[in-house]
Design a protein around this motif. Sequence first.
Motif, PDB file in Angstrom:
ATOM      1  N   TYR A  43       0.982  -1.230  -0.063  1.00  0.00           N
ATOM      2  CA  TYR A  43       0.106   0.020  -0.014  1.00  0.00           C
ATOM      3  C   TYR A  43       0.857   1.279   0.121  1.00  0.00           C
ATOM      4  N   THR A  99      -9.017   1.600  -4.108  1.00  0.00           N
ATOM      5  CA  THR A  99      -8.056   1.284  -2.791  1.00  0.00           C
ATOM      6  C   THR A  99      -9.149   1.123  -1.759  1.00  0.00           C
ATOM      7  N   ILE A 107      -2.221   0.523  -4.743  1.00  0.00           N
ATOM      8  CA  ILE A 107      -2.151  -0.949  -4.318  1.00  0.00           C
ATOM      9  C   ILE A 107      -1.508  -1.644  -5.301  1.00  0.00           C
TER      10      ILE A 107
END
Length: 122
Positions: A43, A99, A107
Motif C-alpha cells: 500500500y 483502494t 495498491i
Amino acid sequence: MADFAGDQHKVDCWMDVTKGLFPQNHEIEGPVKVGENLTLAIYIKDSRKKTDVRIKDCYAYDNENAAQNDAPALLQLSDEQGCPLKSHLMDVWRRTSDTGNSEASLIAYTTVTVSCGFFLSS
C-alpha cells in the motif's frame, strides 16, 4: 509501515498478507490450507497521488527474525525486475488506484498460492 520524505512531502508504505484473491481478500484467521490463495499487497499513501511503485526482489522466509537479520531466504519469489520465478506459486504484480477504505492512494498486489509436495504412507 515505512515513511519516505522528499521535498517536505511524506509518503507512507505498508504491506499486508490476506487470504483470497484481490479484491475479495480478507484477513487471515487461523491456519492457511495447502492450495489456498493469498494476496500480498503493498500500500502506498501519497496525498499528492504522484507516487508509483515497482515491486522487485521478493523473498519468503520461514520466520520474521530471519528476514530482519538478513538471514538467507527460504525462497526467492521474484527477480530484480519483479517477475515471478515460480509461476505456480506467484502471479505477476498488478497495480490499482481502487483502494477502497484502506486510505492508500495506490495498491500493488499479487497472488501467492500455498503449495507443497507430500507423500502419504502407512
